[in-house]
Motif scaffolding. Sequence first.
Motif, PDB file in Angstrom:
ATOM      1  N   GLU A 149     -28.635   0.099  -3.959  1.00 49.06           N
ATOM      2  CA  GLU A 149     -29.790   0.549  -3.202  1.00 49.06           C
ATOM      3  C   GLU A 149     -30.016   2.046  -3.431  1.00 49.06           C
ATOM      4  N   PRO A 150     -31.183   2.570  -2.983  1.00 52.32           N
ATOM      5  CA  PRO A 150     -31.473   3.998  -3.192  1.00 52.32           C
ATOM      6  C   PRO A 150     -30.383   4.947  -2.716  1.00 52.32           C
ATOM      7  N   ALA A 151     -29.748   4.655  -1.577  1.00 56.86           N
ATOM      8  CA  ALA A 151     -28.707   5.556  -1.072  1.00 56.86           C
ATOM      9  C   ALA A 151     -27.529   5.620  -2.042  1.00 56.86           C
ATOM     10  N   THR A 152     -27.176   4.481  -2.620  1.00 58.14           N
ATOM     11  CA  THR A 152     -26.081   4.450  -3.587  1.00 58.14           C
ATOM     12  C   THR A 152     -26.481   5.188  -4.859  1.00 58.14           C
ATOM     13  N   GLN A 153     -27.705   4.979  -5.297  1.00 57.35           N
ATOM     14  CA  GLN A 153     -28.174   5.644  -6.506  1.00 57.35           C
ATOM     15  C   GLN A 153     -28.235   7.154  -6.310  1.00 57.35           C
ATOM     16  N   LEU A 154     -28.659   7.586  -5.141  1.00 58.55           N
ATOM     17  CA  LEU A 154     -28.702   9.020  -4.863  1.00 58.55           C
ATOM     18  C   LEU A 154     -27.294   9.615  -4.891  1.00 58.55           C
ATOM     19  N   SER A 155     -26.326   8.922  -4.322  1.00 59.00           N
ATOM     20  CA  SER A 155     -24.945   9.403  -4.348  1.00 59.00           C
ATOM     21  C   SER A 155     -24.452   9.574  -5.776  1.00 59.00           C
ATOM     22  N   LEU A 156     -24.763   8.605  -6.617  1.00 56.95           N
ATOM     23  CA  LEU A 156     -24.341   8.688  -8.012  1.00 56.95           C
ATOM     24  C   LEU A 156     -25.041   9.836  -8.721  1.00 56.95           C
ATOM     25  N   SER A 157     -26.339   9.986  -8.485  1.00 60.38           N
ATOM     26  CA  SER A 157     -27.084  11.078  -9.119  1.00 60.38           C
ATOM     27  C   SER A 157     -26.510  12.430  -8.719  1.00 60.38           C
ATOM     28  N   ARG A 158     -26.196  12.592  -7.452  1.00 59.17           N
ATOM     29  CA  ARG A 158     -25.623  13.853  -6.987  1.00 59.17           C
ATOM     30  C   ARG A 158     -24.282  14.113  -7.645  1.00 59.17           C
ATOM     31  N   ALA A 159     -23.480  13.062  -7.792  1.00 58.21           N
ATOM     32  CA  ALA A 159     -22.176  13.228  -8.436  1.00 58.21           C
ATOM     33  C   ALA A 159     -22.344  13.653  -9.890  1.00 58.21           C
ATOM     34  N   LEU A 160     -23.261  13.014 -10.590  1.00 62.52           N
ATOM     35  CA  LEU A 160     -23.486  13.363 -11.993  1.00 62.52           C
ATOM     36  C   LEU A 160     -24.020  14.785 -12.134  1.00 62.52           C
ATOM     37  N   VAL A 161     -24.978  15.142 -11.296  1.00 61.50           N
ATOM     38  CA  VAL A 161     -25.549  16.493 -11.344  1.00 61.50           C
ATOM     39  C   VAL A 161     -24.473  17.534 -11.077  1.00 61.50           C
ATOM     40  N   ALA A 162     -23.570  17.238 -10.156  1.00 53.09           N
ATOM     41  CA  ALA A 162     -22.520  18.192  -9.788  1.00 53.09           C
ATOM     42  C   ALA A 162     -21.562  18.472 -10.935  1.00 53.09           C
ATOM     43  N   LEU A 163     -21.511  17.573 -11.929  1.00 54.87           N
ATOM     44  CA  LEU A 163     -20.613  17.778 -13.061  1.00 54.87           C
ATOM     45  C   LEU A 163     -21.155  18.804 -14.047  1.00 54.87           C
ATOM     46  N   GLY A 164     -22.433  19.158 -13.915  1.00 57.21           N
ATOM     47  CA  GLY A 164     -22.981  20.235 -14.715  1.00 57.21           C
ATOM     48  C   GLY A 164     -23.466  19.812 -16.096  1.00 57.21           C
ATOM     49  N   GLU A 165     -23.495  20.767 -16.998  1.00 55.30           N
ATOM     50  CA  GLU A 165     -24.096  20.610 -18.331  1.00 55.30           C
ATOM     51  C   GLU A 165     -23.488  19.455 -19.113  1.00 55.30           C
ATOM     52  N   VAL A 166     -22.213  19.168 -18.865  1.00 57.64           N
ATOM     53  CA  VAL A 166     -21.516  18.137 -19.634  1.00 57.64           C
ATOM     54  C   VAL A 166     -22.191  16.776 -19.514  1.00 57.64           C
ATOM     55  N   VAL A 167     -22.955  16.571 -18.449  1.00 57.59           N
ATOM     56  CA  VAL A 167     -23.543  15.259 -18.204  1.00 57.59           C
ATOM     57  C   VAL A 167     -24.843  15.034 -18.973  1.00 57.59           C
ATOM     58  N   MET A 168     -25.460  16.091 -19.465  1.00 60.56           N
ATOM     59  CA  MET A 168     -26.799  15.953 -20.040  1.00 60.56           C
ATOM     60  C   MET A 168     -26.864  15.026 -21.252  1.00 60.56           C
ATOM     61  N   PRO A 169     -25.993  15.136 -22.259  1.00 60.93           N
ATOM     62  CA  PRO A 169     -26.079  14.185 -23.383  1.00 60.93           C
ATOM     63  C   PRO A 169     -25.893  12.737 -22.941  1.00 60.93           C
ATOM     64  N   ILE A 170     -25.053  12.532 -21.951  1.00 54.49           N
ATOM     65  CA  ILE A 170     -24.814  11.183 -21.449  1.00 54.49           C
ATOM     66  C   ILE A 170     -26.062  10.650 -20.756  1.00 54.49           C
ATOM     67  N   LEU A 171     -26.717  11.497 -19.978  1.00 56.02           N
ATOM     68  CA  LEU A 171     -27.946  11.091 -19.301  1.00 56.02           C
ATOM     69  C   LEU A 171     -29.053  10.797 -20.310  1.00 56.02           C
ATOM     70  N   ARG A 172     -29.181  11.646 -21.301  1.00 56.56           N
ATOM     71  CA  ARG A 172     -30.260  11.447 -22.290  1.00 56.56           C
ATOM     72  C   ARG A 172     -30.076  10.136 -23.030  1.00 56.56           C
ATOM     73  N   ALA A 173     -28.840   9.778 -23.331  1.00 60.94           N
ATOM     74  CA  ALA A 173     -28.588   8.486 -23.969  1.00 60.94           C
ATOM     75  C   ALA A 173     -28.953   7.340 -23.028  1.00 60.94           C
ATOM     76  N   ALA A 174     -28.619   7.480 -21.759  1.00 59.79           N
ATOM     77  CA  ALA A 174     -28.918   6.429 -20.782  1.00 59.79           C
ATOM     78  C   ALA A 174     -30.406   6.301 -20.522  1.00 59.79           C
ATOM     79  N   MET A 175     -31.157   7.368 -20.740  1.00 57.34           N
ATOM     80  CA  MET A 175     -32.607   7.329 -20.525  1.00 57.34           C
ATOM     81  C   MET A 175     -33.309   6.391 -21.497  1.00 57.34           C
ATOM     82  N   THR A 176     -32.642   6.029 -22.588  1.00 60.21           N
ATOM     83  CA  THR A 176     -33.221   5.101 -23.567  1.00 60.21           C
ATOM     84  C   THR A 176     -32.598   3.709 -23.459  1.00 60.21           C
TER      85      THR A 176
END
Length: 220
Positions: A149-176
């Motif tokens: 649900e949205p609350a779970t997704q928001l928690s995950l997004s916050r966790a990923l964002v908190a990890l900083g720059e290292v997450v960006m290549p992983i996110l960009r791959a997941a965006m496709t």
Amino acid sequence: MPEEDANAVRALQSLANSNPSVRLRAALAVGTDPHARFVDGLIERCGVEPEFPVREALTWALTRHPSSLTVPKLVDELRSERAQARSQALHTLSKIGDRQAWPAITRALLTDADDEVARSAWRAALVLVPEGEEHALATVLATQLGRGEPATQLSLSRALVALGEVVMPILRAAMTDPDPRVSRHATATERLWRDPDAGFELAIGEATRIVALGATRQEE
């Protein structure tokens, strides 16, 4: 029985009282006057306590005890069959912040079928992850994109964002990713990374439009 021992027995019994106010007072009292004899009772109660304020008081009481006493027992609790016991143990470990518990934050917990357990594991991982392990953690967390649900997704997004720059290549791959739930969630998380003040609902709405537009173009 010495008076000190009698008082300890009464305090532990009060943690199971039918009145939540009594349980709350007992947890606060135990935390105010910590002793090794209380640790097992506090952890056991965490696994079954139905009231959120009381659970928070139980966690606080545990943080008042030496981590050398609490952390090994909390790590053992992570193998409990009760989801609440696992979730509350993770929450308490995140509050204690002892990185010796990091090896116990397993992939199985980070991907636990119970949303509350998984969310607690994500929060604990952010506190306990050693320097240099952020990429490996982000890789596991990204496997949960699109989940729940949205609350779970928001928690995950916050966790990923908190990890900083290292997450960006992983996110960009997941965006496709071909799964629109995954790509939409990844897109929304990337927006939050760029603009932390953006609301999650707005980010999801924009991500939904982007994913839909991309699907339309593929069909043309």
